[in-house]
Design a protein around this motif. Structure first.
Motif, PDB file in Angstrom:
ATOM      1  N   THR A 148      14.731  22.419  43.334  1.00 39.18           N
ATOM      2  CA  THR A 148      15.982  23.148  43.544  1.00 39.18           C
ATOM      3  C   THR A 148      16.756  22.640  44.758  1.00 39.18           C
ATOM      4  O   THR A 148      17.912  23.006  44.948  1.00 39.18           O
TER       5      THR A 148
ATOM      6  N   ASP B 211      20.729  17.956  45.212  1.00 33.14           N
ATOM      7  CA  ASP B 211      22.139  18.322  45.291  1.00 33.14           C
ATOM      8  C   ASP B 211      23.071  17.213  44.818  1.00 33.14           C
ATOM      9  O   ASP B 211      24.264  17.207  45.129  1.00 33.14           O
TER      10      ASP B 211
ATOM     11  N   PRO C  18      26.172  20.313  42.794  1.00 31.48           N
ATOM     12  CA  PRO C  18      25.856  21.615  42.200  1.00 31.48           C
ATOM     13  C   PRO C  18      26.880  22.707  42.455  1.00 31.48           C
ATOM     14  O   PRO C  18      26.715  23.827  41.948  1.00 31.48           O
ATOM     15  N   ASP C  19      27.933  22.421  43.206  1.00 33.54           N
ATOM     16  CA  ASP C  19      28.927  23.451  43.464  1.00 33.54           C
ATOM     17  C   ASP C  19      29.962  23.569  42.352  1.00 33.54           C
ATOM     18  O   ASP C  19      30.825  24.456  42.401  1.00 33.54           O
TER      19      ASP C  19
ATOM     20  N   SER D 156      30.504  23.393  37.861  1.00 32.67           N
ATOM     21  CA  SER D 156      29.752  23.507  36.611  1.00 32.67           C
ATOM     22  C   SER D 156      30.124  22.421  35.611  1.00 32.67           C
ATOM     23  O   SER D 156      29.428  22.235  34.621  1.00 32.67           O
TER      24      SER D 156
ATOM     25  N   PHE E  85      26.865  21.310  34.083  1.00 39.52           N
ATOM     26  CA  PHE E  85      25.780  21.600  35.013  1.00 39.52           C
ATOM     27  C   PHE E  85      25.481  23.091  35.026  1.00 39.52           C
ATOM     28  O   PHE E  85      26.392  23.911  35.169  1.00 39.52           O
TER      29      PHE E  85
ATOM     30  N   LYS F  24      23.182  25.459  37.126  1.00 35.33           N
ATOM     31  CA  LYS F  24      22.294  25.529  38.282  1.00 35.33           C
ATOM     32  C   LYS F  24      21.142  26.512  38.064  1.00 35.33           C
ATOM     33  O   LYS F  24      19.996  26.248  38.423  1.00 35.33           O
ATOM     34  N   SER F  25      21.417  27.656  37.468  1.00 33.03           N
ATOM     35  CA  SER F  25      20.370  28.670  37.291  1.00 33.03           C
ATOM     36  C   SER F  25      19.274  28.183  36.347  1.00 33.03           C
ATOM     37  O   SER F  25      18.105  28.503  36.527  1.00 33.03           O
TER      38      SER F  25
ATOM     39  N   LYS G 227      18.626  24.986  35.927  1.00 33.52           N
ATOM     40  CA  LYS G 227      18.205  23.675  36.435  1.00 33.52           C
ATOM     41  C   LYS G 227      18.335  22.611  35.348  1.00 33.52           C
ATOM     42  O   LYS G 227      17.403  21.827  35.088  1.00 33.52           O
TER      43      LYS G 227
END
Lengths: 111, 115
Positions: A28, A31, A52-53, A55, A66, A68-69, A71
């Protein structure tokens, strides 16, 4: 430990179709998530990358999605062309550090 | 367009011999990397190099491996006593200063065949 898992191993898409390649990562802290394209006899070349900031990132016919939750991240190639036939590698890293590559997807776009 | 240049394109050696793989990174880049790709497998990180010293290395990069930047343009990977399992494509990569550090540019690779 396989830090980045990529699927499918191979993919055949008709010209004009959408190619979708998926990757999942373990760490996690990663980045930076680039996609590399490799033609036979050549080194990997950066295609598109995402932080990762966001989507989604789109560059021409290529889009990274992307999640993130979950992965997970994926590459979408719209209007796939025979010239897109290559091996695609996803990778993940801490920004500026060693790239952890997936096993690669061999894409064949048929005329 | 500037590119990373690797020589030779193919190196054949006998098991137990020393080999040196050579790379000329992009001229204004500061970070240098070696990766390898065994046939049919993923690209694996070996080592990164910055400011004339190793900044990161993987488990693969054991005492048989060393890197050097002998002058202002070349970056070399030495394998002291090659093994059959060292047969692979070796890629050199480089990246620029500052925010460009994260964009690694790869050379075309050197195929090492250990017999």
């Amino acid at each position: 430990q396989q830090q980045v898992k990529q699927s499918p191993q191979s993919l055949i898409v008709q010209k004009g179709g959408i190619s979708i390649i998926n990757c999942a990562y373990e760490n996690t802290a990663f980045d930076y998530f680039p996609w590399y394209q490799q033609f036979p006899g050549k080194g990997p070349a950066l295609l598109i990358a995402i932080r990762p900031d966001v989507s989604e990132k789109k560059e021409g016919r290529f889009t990274i999605s992307f999640n993130k939750s979950a992965k997970q991240f994926s590459l979408h190639i719209m209007d796939s062309q025979p010239g897109d036939s290559a091996t695609y590698f996803c990778a993940a890293s801490l920004l500026g550090y060693a790239l952890n590559f997936g096993k690669g997807t061999s894409l064949l776009v048929t005329p | 367009e500037p590119e990373v240049t690797q020589t030779p394109s193919h190196q054949v050696t006998q098991m137990g011999q020393e080999v040196i793989l050579r790379c000329v990174p992009i001229s204004n880049h500061l970070y240098f990397y070696w990766y390898r790709q065994i046939l049919g497998q993923k690209v694996e990180f070996l080592v990164s190099f910055y400011n004339n010293e190793i900044s990161e290395k993987s488990e693969i990069f054991d005492d048989q491996f060393s890197v050097e930047r002998p002058d202002g343009s070349n970056f070399t990977l030495k394998i002291r006593s090659t093994k059959l399992e060292d047969s692979a494509m070796y890629f050199c990569a480089s990246s620029g200063p500052g925010i460009a550090k994260n964009i690694q540019y790869f050379g075309a690779g050197t195929r090492l065949s250990v017999l």
